[in-house]
Design a protein around this motif. Structure first.
Motif, PDB file in Angstrom:
ATOM      1  N   ILE A  69      -5.796  -3.267   8.404  1.00 21.32           N
ATOM      2  CA  ILE A  69      -4.389  -2.880   8.555  1.00 21.32           C
ATOM      3  C   ILE A  69      -3.840  -2.285   7.265  1.00 21.32           C
ATOM      4  O   ILE A  69      -3.174  -1.249   7.267  1.00 21.32           O
ATOM      5  N   LEU A  70      -4.125  -2.961   6.140  1.00 23.19           N
ATOM      6  CA  LEU A  70      -3.633  -2.518   4.826  1.00 23.19           C
ATOM      7  C   LEU A  70      -4.826  -2.437   3.856  1.00 23.19           C
ATOM      8  O   LEU A  70      -5.043  -3.345   3.044  1.00 23.19           O
TER       9      LEU A  70
ATOM     10  N   GLU B  53       4.321  -6.044   3.467  1.00 20.57           N
ATOM     11  CA  GLU B  53       3.755  -5.014   2.577  1.00 20.57           C
ATOM     12  C   GLU B  53       3.297  -5.589   1.228  1.00 20.57           C
ATOM     13  O   GLU B  53       3.723  -5.137   0.167  1.00 20.57           O
TER      14      GLU B  53
ATOM     15  N   LYS C 198       2.599  -5.964   7.935  1.00 17.60           N
ATOM     16  CA  LYS C 198       3.154  -4.633   7.677  1.00 17.60           C
ATOM     17  C   LYS C 198       4.577  -4.733   7.136  1.00 17.60           C
ATOM     18  O   LYS C 198       5.002  -3.930   6.297  1.00 17.60           O
ATOM     19  N   GLN C 199       5.317  -5.710   7.626  1.00 16.86           N
ATOM     20  CA  GLN C 199       6.683  -5.916   7.163  1.00 16.86           C
ATOM     21  C   GLN C 199       6.700  -6.462   5.730  1.00 16.86           C
ATOM     22  O   GLN C 199       7.512  -6.057   4.901  1.00 16.86           O
TER      23      GLN C 199
END
Length: 206
Positions: free
Chosen positions: A73-74, A48, A45-46
């Motif tokens: 998650i993504l 991206e 997430k960090q």
């Protein structure tokens, strides 16, 4: 627009080669490299990333399992598999896990860069050998022991239809459907519906 790229590859030389190659393109930025999926997932997430270059044979979690988890998650992140594996099951497991493309490590650097460009544009790049395998997998087995009617009935069974529904769809009696199913079991050497469906899929009969 700069594309953020994460590399997940346990071979340091290969990882560094990928990173160096990507730095030659102004629109690519390698934001992080990892040797395993577990570490990558913790920071995903960090980071991206827009695109992930993923190996399959990794220590711990495999690249296929990692692809599944990262896509949850993504979901908008594209994952390009780059591996030495070329067998059909591995290819399809990767694509079913959510991979956007599949290249082998013997692909030259131009193919890799073109593949990333294609992924960015919404494509699904594959090496020619992999693409051929995909096409062949969708072709039914021409040496099927089943008749056209039996193949049709087995396909409808696999879709979850009952004997009565299949009979109505094909304009035949429920008893006739049962007769065909009996013959399907005999020809496929199975004793139940689940095994018939499994064998039909494995041998590309349906």
């Amino acid at each position: 627009m700069t594309n953020r790229i994460v590399i997940i590859e346990d071979n340091q030389m290969v990882s560094e080669a990928f990173a160096l190659l990507l730095t030659l393109r102004e629109n690519f930025e390698v934001v992080n490299t990892y040797t395993n999926c577990e570490s990558a997932i913790k920071n995903i997430k960090q980071d991206e990333p827009d695109i992930i270059l993923m190996d399959i044979d990794l220590p711990g979690m495999s690249g296929i399992e990692g692809t599944k988890k990262i896509k949850k998650i993504l979901p908008k992140t594209d994952i390009l598999i780059i591996t030495v594996f070329e067998n059909g099951k591995t290819v399809f497991d990767a694509l079913c896990a959510g991979a956007s493309g599949y290249l082998t490590k013997n692909s030259d650097q131009h193919k890799l860069l073109n593949a990333i460009d294609e992924v960015q544009k919404g494509g699904a790049p594959m090496s020619s050998k992999i693409a051929k395998m995909v096409v062949q997998s969708f072709q039914k087995n021409n040496n099927s022991p089943l008749t056209e009617r039996e193949t049709e009935i087995l396909s409808r069974i696999a879709e979850g239809n009952s004997h009565t529904t299949i009979g109505e769809q094909l304009f035949i009696s429920k008893e006739t459907v049962k007769y065909h199913i009996k013959n399907i079991y005999i020809k496929l050497q199975v004793n139940n519906k689940a095994d018939a469906i499994k064998k039909g899929n494995e041998e590309r009969l349906i």
